[in-house]
Design an enzyme around this catalytic site. Structure first.
Site, PDB file in Angstrom:
ATOM      1  N   LYS A  17      -5.085  -1.436 -13.673  1.00  0.00           N
ATOM      2  CA  LYS A  17      -5.475  -2.728 -14.243  1.00  0.00           C
ATOM      3  C   LYS A  17      -5.267  -2.731 -15.768  1.00  0.00           C
ATOM      4  CE  LYS A  17      -8.924  -3.663 -10.594  1.00  0.00           C
ATOM      5  NZ  LYS A  17     -10.333  -4.098 -10.326  1.00  0.00           N
ATOM      6  N   TYR A  57      -6.403 -12.455  -6.029  1.00  0.00           N
ATOM      7  CA  TYR A  57      -7.826 -12.285  -5.710  1.00  0.00           C
ATOM      8  C   TYR A  57      -8.416 -13.492  -4.983  1.00  0.00           C
ATOM      9  CZ  TYR A  57      -8.574  -7.838  -8.163  1.00  0.00           C
ATOM     10  OH  TYR A  57      -8.574  -6.518  -8.535  1.00  0.00           O
ATOM     11  N   ARG A  93      -8.894   5.130  -1.869  1.00  0.00           N
ATOM     12  CA  ARG A  93     -10.230   4.586  -2.181  1.00  0.00           C
ATOM     13  C   ARG A  93     -11.167   5.716  -2.636  1.00  0.00           C
ATOM     14  NH1 ARG A  93     -10.957  -0.964  -2.417  1.00  0.00           N
ATOM     15  NH2 ARG A  93     -13.131  -0.573  -1.882  1.00  0.00           N
ATOM     16  N   ASN A 120     -12.621  -1.771 -14.121  1.00  0.00           N
ATOM     17  CA  ASN A 120     -12.783  -0.489 -13.423  1.00  0.00           C
ATOM     18  C   ASN A 120     -11.455   0.213 -13.129  1.00  0.00           C
ATOM     19  OD1 ASN A 120     -11.935  -2.196 -11.419  1.00  0.00           O
ATOM     20  ND2 ASN A 120     -13.743  -2.005 -10.127  1.00  0.00           N
ATOM     21  N   HIS A 123      -7.130  -0.813  -8.852  1.00  0.00           N
ATOM     22  CA  HIS A 123      -7.305  -1.559  -7.606  1.00  0.00           C
ATOM     23  C   HIS A 123      -6.695  -0.735  -6.482  1.00  0.00           C
ATOM     24  CE1 HIS A 123      -7.223  -4.746  -4.608  1.00  0.00           C
ATOM     25  NE2 HIS A 123      -6.017  -4.292  -4.304  1.00  0.00           N
ATOM     26  N   GLU A 134      -1.015  -7.399   0.227  1.00  0.00           N
ATOM     27  CA  GLU A 134      -1.016  -7.087  -1.207  1.00  0.00           C
ATOM     28  C   GLU A 134       0.299  -6.456  -1.651  1.00  0.00           C
ATOM     29  OE1 GLU A 134      -5.847  -6.530  -1.662  1.00  0.00           O
ATOM     30  OE2 GLU A 134      -4.536  -4.813  -2.030  1.00  0.00           O
TER      31      GLU A 134
HETATM   32  P1  GDP Z   1     -12.858  -3.032  -5.010  1.00  0.00           P
HETATM   33  O1  GDP Z   1     -12.233  -3.153  -3.644  1.00  0.00           O
HETATM   34  O2  GDP Z   1     -13.603  -1.733  -5.214  1.00  0.00           O
HETATM   35  O3  GDP Z   1     -11.876  -3.300  -6.136  1.00  0.00           O
HETATM   36  O4  GDP Z   1     -13.999  -4.148  -5.119  1.00  0.00           O
HETATM   37  P2  GDP Z   1     -14.089  -5.685  -4.610  1.00  0.00           P
HETATM   38  O5  GDP Z   1     -12.954  -6.017  -3.690  1.00  0.00           O
HETATM   39  O6  GDP Z   1     -15.476  -5.901  -4.122  1.00  0.00           O
HETATM   40  O7  GDP Z   1     -13.938  -6.513  -5.956  1.00  0.00           O
HETATM   41  C1  GDP Z   1     -12.678  -6.734  -6.542  1.00  0.00           C
HETATM   42  C2  GDP Z   1     -12.802  -6.540  -8.028  1.00  0.00           C
HETATM   43  O8  GDP Z   1     -13.669  -7.551  -8.554  1.00  0.00           O
HETATM   44  C3  GDP Z   1     -13.446  -5.228  -8.484  1.00  0.00           C
HETATM   45  O9  GDP Z   1     -12.551  -4.135  -8.511  1.00  0.00           O
HETATM   46  C4  GDP Z   1     -13.936  -5.583  -9.855  1.00  0.00           C
HETATM   47  O10 GDP Z   1     -12.873  -5.593 -10.823  1.00  0.00           O
HETATM   48  C5  GDP Z   1     -14.415  -7.016  -9.651  1.00  0.00           C
HETATM   49  N1  GDP Z   1     -15.849  -7.068  -9.287  1.00  0.00           N
HETATM   50  C6  GDP Z   1     -16.430  -6.669  -8.119  1.00  0.00           C
HETATM   51  N2  GDP Z   1     -17.746  -6.877  -8.117  1.00  0.00           N
HETATM   52  C7  GDP Z   1     -18.026  -7.441  -9.327  1.00  0.00           C
HETATM   53  C8  GDP Z   1     -19.228  -7.898  -9.941  1.00  0.00           C
HETATM   54  O11 GDP Z   1     -20.333  -7.839  -9.370  1.00  0.00           O
HETATM   55  N3  GDP Z   1     -19.109  -8.414 -11.201  1.00  0.00           N
HETATM   56  C9  GDP Z   1     -17.918  -8.520 -11.860  1.00  0.00           C
HETATM   57  N4  GDP Z   1     -17.892  -9.039 -13.091  1.00  0.00           N
HETATM   58  N5  GDP Z   1     -16.758  -8.079 -11.304  1.00  0.00           N
HETATM   59  C10 GDP Z   1     -16.812  -7.547 -10.069  1.00  0.00           C
END
Ligand code: GDP
Length: 146
Positions: A17, A57, A93, A120, A123, A134
């Protein structure tokens, strides 16, 4: 060349990212994949427009953090990769760590480098069907070496 007879060989999409590119950890992320025997079969650097980040997303469009997330994801260059290997979706993961770096296991990419739950570093696709969708978002079959 040795041919592996392996029904569980998978592909997944990985993204470094904008925060990961900015922090200069592209090489470190790649090193962690290669160290685990995961093969990179496609790779490109690009910058997503806001619209393209929203498309990527789309499943999160109802979430309260959608605007902030897509703003962040379009804030600078990213590196998209196709990873290939045995059980690579789950293995990636695991190497990434939990979404929230505060909850990520020690030694994972997110525990080591992420600044927040949103910024973070990486992805990774979470399932075989999302991996296919994706990968197609960024790569044509012709872009993927085999
Ligand atoms: P991943 O699969 O671990 O990337 O997590 P998710 O699919 O749940 O979320 C996608 C992305 O959205 C995450 O990698 C973060 O960059 C962002 N994200 C997820 N949860 C949160 C949250 O509670 N707050 C914010 N600001 N960003 C979030």
């Amino acid at each position: 060349m040795h041919h592996m007879e392996d029904g569980t060989k998978q592909r997944t999409l990985s993204i470094v990212k904008p925060d990961g590119v900015g922090k200069g950890v592209i090489g470190e992320v790649v090193r962690r994949f290669e160290k685990e025997g995961i093969r990179i079969v496609a790779m490109r650097m690009l910058r997503l427009s806001r619209k393209q980040a929203e498309g990527f997303y789309a499943v999160h469009r109802e979430r309260p953090f959608f605007a902030s997330l897509t703003d962040f994801m379009s804030s600078g260059p990213i590196v998209a990769m196709v990873l290939e290997g045995d059980d690579v979706i789950a293995r990636n993961r695991k190497i990434m760590g939990a979404t929230d770096p505060a909850k990520a296991d020690k030694g994972t990419i997110r525990a080591d480098f992420a600044g927040s739950i949103e910024q973070n570093i990486v992805h990774g696709s979470d399932a075989p069907d999302t991996a296919v969708t994706e990968i197609r978002y960024f790569f044509s079959e012709l872009d993927i070496v085999s």
